[in-house]
Design a protein around this motif. Structure first.
Motif, PDB file in Angstrom:
ATOM      1  N   HIS A  90       0.833  -1.212   0.000  1.00 49.46           N
ATOM      2  CA  HIS A  90       0.000   0.000   0.000  1.00 49.46           C
ATOM      3  C   HIS A  90       0.864   1.256   0.000  1.00 49.46           C
ATOM      4  CE1 HIS A  90      -2.468  -3.185   2.065  1.00 49.46           C
ATOM      5  NE2 HIS A  90      -3.248  -2.857   1.043  1.00 49.46           N
ATOM      6  N   ASN A 428      -9.834   1.181   5.993  1.00 53.31           N
ATOM      7  CA  ASN A 428      -8.843   0.339   5.320  1.00 53.31           C
ATOM      8  C   ASN A 428      -9.164  -1.143   5.449  1.00 53.31           C
ATOM      9  OD1 ASN A 428      -7.413   2.575   4.432  1.00 53.31           O
ATOM     10  ND2 ASN A 428      -6.115   2.646   6.252  1.00 53.31           N
ATOM     11  N   ARG A 431     -11.507  -1.838   2.751  1.00 52.02           N
ATOM     12  CA  ARG A 431     -10.828  -1.817   1.450  1.00 52.02           C
ATOM     13  C   ARG A 431     -10.094  -3.116   1.178  1.00 52.02           C
ATOM     14  NH1 ARG A 431      -9.034   4.377   2.786  1.00 52.02           N
ATOM     15  NH2 ARG A 431     -10.402   5.451   1.298  1.00 52.02           N
ATOM     16  N   ARG A 435     -10.981  -6.283  -1.856  1.00 52.67           N
ATOM     17  CA  ARG A 435     -10.099  -6.981  -2.803  1.00 52.67           C
ATOM     18  C   ARG A 435     -10.512  -8.437  -2.950  1.00 52.67           C
ATOM     19  NH1 ARG A 435      -5.396  -8.232  -5.369  1.00 52.67           N
ATOM     20  NH2 ARG A 435      -3.804  -9.506  -4.347  1.00 52.67           N
ATOM     21  N   LEU A 446     -16.011  -0.326  -0.976  1.00 53.66           N
ATOM     22  CA  LEU A 446     -15.141   0.798  -1.333  1.00 53.66           C
ATOM     23  C   LEU A 446     -15.839   2.135  -1.111  1.00 53.66           C
ATOM     24  CD1 LEU A 446     -13.480  -0.635  -4.565  1.00 53.66           C
ATOM     25  CD2 LEU A 446     -12.440  -0.408  -2.298  1.00 53.66           C
ATOM     26  N   ARG A 481      -2.000   4.117   3.781  1.00 54.63           N
ATOM     27  CA  ARG A 481      -2.917   3.174   3.137  1.00 54.63           C
ATOM     28  C   ARG A 481      -4.139   3.897   2.575  1.00 54.63           C
ATOM     29  NH1 ARG A 481      -2.358  -1.411   7.931  1.00 54.63           N
ATOM     30  NH2 ARG A 481      -0.324  -2.202   7.264  1.00 54.63           N
ATOM     31  N   ASP A 482      -4.613   4.880   3.316  1.00 58.58           N
ATOM     32  CA  ASP A 482      -5.744   5.665   2.821  1.00 58.58           C
ATOM     33  C   ASP A 482      -5.375   6.375   1.517  1.00 58.58           C
ATOM     34  OD1 ASP A 482      -8.333   7.122   3.023  1.00 58.58           O
ATOM     35  OD2 ASP A 482      -7.015   8.840   3.368  1.00 58.58           O
ATOM     36  N   TYR A 484      -3.121   5.467  -0.604  1.00 58.89           N
ATOM     37  CA  TYR A 484      -2.976   4.442  -1.637  1.00 58.89           C
ATOM     38  C   TYR A 484      -4.322   4.124  -2.279  1.00 58.89           C
ATOM     39  CZ  TYR A 484      -2.274  -0.272  -3.553  1.00 58.89           C
ATOM     40  OH  TYR A 484      -2.238  -1.375  -4.368  1.00 58.89           O
ATOM     41  N   TYR A 485      -5.352   3.975  -1.465  1.00 57.86           N
ATOM     42  CA  TYR A 485      -6.671   3.634  -2.010  1.00 57.86           C
ATOM     43  C   TYR A 485      -7.332   4.826  -2.677  1.00 57.86           C
ATOM     44  CZ  TYR A 485      -6.489  -1.008  -0.027  1.00 57.86           C
ATOM     45  OH  TYR A 485      -6.140  -2.294   0.235  1.00 57.86           O
ATOM     46  N   ASN A 489      -7.504   1.446  -6.733  1.00 57.16           N
ATOM     47  CA  ASN A 489      -7.922   0.275  -5.974  1.00 57.16           C
ATOM     48  C   ASN A 489      -7.096  -0.945  -6.363  1.00 57.16           C
ATOM     49  OD1 ASN A 489     -10.018   1.748  -4.735  1.00 57.16           O
ATOM     50  ND2 ASN A 489     -11.346   1.391  -6.505  1.00 57.16           N
ATOM     51  N   ASP A 490      -7.008  -1.881  -5.421  1.00 54.50           N
ATOM     52  CA  ASP A 490      -6.334  -3.138  -5.711  1.00 54.50           C
ATOM     53  C   ASP A 490      -7.148  -3.962  -6.715  1.00 54.50           C
ATOM     54  OD1 ASP A 490      -4.062  -2.964  -4.124  1.00 54.50           O
ATOM     55  OD2 ASP A 490      -5.117  -3.646  -2.333  1.00 54.50           O
TER      56      ASP A 490
END
Length: 550
Positions: A90, A428, A431, A435, A446, A481-482, A484-485, A489-490
């Motif tokens: 992330h 998170n 999130r 995935r 999400l 991590r926040d 990153y999203y 998205n993964d």
């Protein structure tokens, strides 16, 4: 590849010009004293021994030549290299639009009069037992005595890993001044380096000092006799699984090669194994099964998703990643099966009780990491399917039932900025569950996560105490991590076929409860009598009780 840094200056190696011919002065090491100028007089002349013969200017140059000792060159990888390597999950580099809010916060956290480094000065964190630790300044809010309260943080929520992550994201070597002494402090002071105490404590990591009380004589042993409750209620203890953070030490070892860091990771994982080993307790002669200490959270009878099991699983995964030894993975999977099930009646676990069950989100993060490591190792087996189904089950419940902590402040003992940033853990957790989920649940997770994350940032910004060490410790990791999203998205995780029914999870009973029930039956006393006539059991019992004498 690497940037060389002295102070705030960074220089990329590939652009460093090739060195030209050096003079005698340039070839001299900074530690080599400058030669005494030749005065042209004989060697026995008094001027040879006179300090004035060196000359003020030459002496000044010699002293200045040692300035590098205070600001040694540091190797700093640029963020692009970290991102390309993909070794930090992330990850999003500083400067990305999605991380703008986080970057503003962290700039204040690492530089200025209220930075994490400047806070060392507030309570003089410079003693041999204190240097490198962080000031637990959030304890001031409800401390009834004169401020500032003396309180030590002891790496709660893994600031070591968070600071390493920030150095990687920013290329700013100032973060090393946070994590390097902190890692050394944790290894030297916060870890209980003994095998002479009870197995539940040996080799463990001590908690932060008392909440909303001055540390007194506790230093880094959590409790002080000066804080003993006057009414005589139970007080005291030692290391516990709810405070076991090894991931930062793992990455510190990767960065530095320090063998003490490697040993610390392994030692903390071994602590998880031995604290759960019932054969090492006085009750082991009757029931050598697991004690339950590695999976309990808040109370001895709760063995569901919580930070006790979460930190035990994370530490076992750290040791598996470091050593490749399957015993750590096997124990992690045992704890997962003990504490969560794809068909759990989640409502019965009372997860909306914020004070007692907030940390279930830490558990879901640990479960998600387990699944990612299984994917990386191409171990898409029955346990992968079990963990994936459990994570999605809890994610679906969160999407419908979770609400911001601060919507119900009356349920909180203390309304602080920590509750706002902990909201990011919820977001998170949804999130990572997304995935592994299929549509339409994936999109629902999400969307709900984005709502909670925005609420977290807005609530946090409203607290005048928003920059406390505890809040920053969460943001160092969950804030990244926040971001990153927010950046993307993964992709969906692998799905494997197989039965959708995973049996029934038998409620786990800790060792003491199993023994209590056993001795509630006549057959149990017969079993105890038989155990006590065995000479080997007497030797084992005496040795164990001696360790438990305190």
């Amino acid at each position: 590849m690497a940037g060389l840094s002295r102070g705030g200056e960074r220089r990329q190696d590939p652009h460093t010009p090739a060195p030209g011919p050096q003079s005698e002065e340039e070839r001299r090491s900074p530690l080599t004293p400058a030669p005494i100028p030749d005065t042209g007089e004989g060697k026995d002349s008094p001027s040879t021994l006179a300090p004035s013969a060196i000359g003020q200017e030459t002496l000044h140059e010699a002293v200045n030549g040692l300035a590098w000792v205070h600001e040694p060159i540091q190797v700093v990888l640029p963020p692009e290299q970290w991102q390309a390597a993909g070794v930090l999950g992330h990850f999003v580099p500083a400067g990305h639009e999605a991380a703008a809010r986080l970057d503003t916060v962290l700039a204040e956290a690492i530089d200025g009069p209220n930075s994490l480094l400047a806070r060392r000065e507030v309570i003089d964190e410079y003693g041999w037992r204190n240097y490198g630790d962080l000031y637990a300044d959030h304890e001031n809010a409800h401390y009834p005595g004169p401020k500032p309260v003396i309180s030590h943080y002891n790496n709660q929520f893994d600031v070591i890993y968070g600071a390493i992550l920030q150095e990687a994201r920013t290329g700013n070597p100032a973060w090393r001044a946070v994590y390097d002494p902190l890692a050394r402090h944790v290894m030297d002071i916060d870890i209980y380096h003994t095998q002479e105490d009870r197995p539940a404590y040996n080799g463990g990591l001590f908690w932060p000092t008392d909440h909303y009380k001055t540390a007194h004589t506790a230093t880094h042993r959590t409790y002080s006799r000066h804080n003993l409750p006057p009414e005589g209620s139970p007080y005291g203890g030692g290391p516990g699984p709810e405070h076991n953070y090894a991931t930062g030490l793992l990455y510190y070892y990767y960065l530095t090669g320090n063998p003490d860091a490697r040993q610390a990771v392994v030692q903390l994982a071994e602590w998880v194994l031995q604290m759960d080993d019932g054969s090492q307790t006085p009750w082991g002669i009757l029931d050598p099964g697991p004690t339950g200490l590695a999976s309990a959270t808040r109370s001895a009878d709760y063995h569901g998703p919580g930070r006790g099991a979460a930190n035990s699983i994370q530490t076992l995964l750290d040791a598996w990643q470091l050593t490749g030894q399957r015993k750590y993975l096997s124990k992690a999977e045992e704890l997962i099966r003990r504490t969560i099930h794809p068909a759990d009646d989640i409502g019965q676990k009372n997860l909306l009780d914020a004070e007692n069950r907030w940390s279930y989100t830490m558990y879901l993060a640990a479960l998600a990491r387990y699944l990612e490591m299984k994917i990386q190792q191409n171990e898409l087996d029955g346990m992968y399917r079990y963990g994936q189904a459990a994570l999605v089950h809890y994610g679906a419940w969160m999407a419908e039932q979770e609400r911001p902590y601060l919507d119900h402040p009356g349920q909180l003992e203390y309304v602080t900025e920590a509750w706002a940033v902990q909201e990011l853990r919820k977001a998170n957790a949804m999130r990572v569950a997304a995935r592994h989920a299929e549509e339409p649940l994936r999109s629902r997770l999400l969307d709900r996560a984005a709502e909670l994350a925005d609420r977290a940032w807005n609530d946090w910004a409203g607290f005048p105490t928003r920059m406390t060490t505890r809040a920053l410790a969460v943001l160092l990791i969950e804030g990244v991590r926040d971001a990153y999203y927010r950046a993307g998205n993964d992709p969906p995780a692998p799905q494997i076929g197989g039965p959708k029914h995973f049996g029934v999870l038998e409620p786990f009973l800790p060792q003491r409860e199993r023994v209590r029930r056993l001795l509630g039956q006549p057959s149990g006393w017969i079993q105890l009598g038989w155990a006590l006539v065995q000479p080997n059991n007497w030797i084992r019992l005496i040795r164990t009780v001696w360790r438990y004498r305190n």
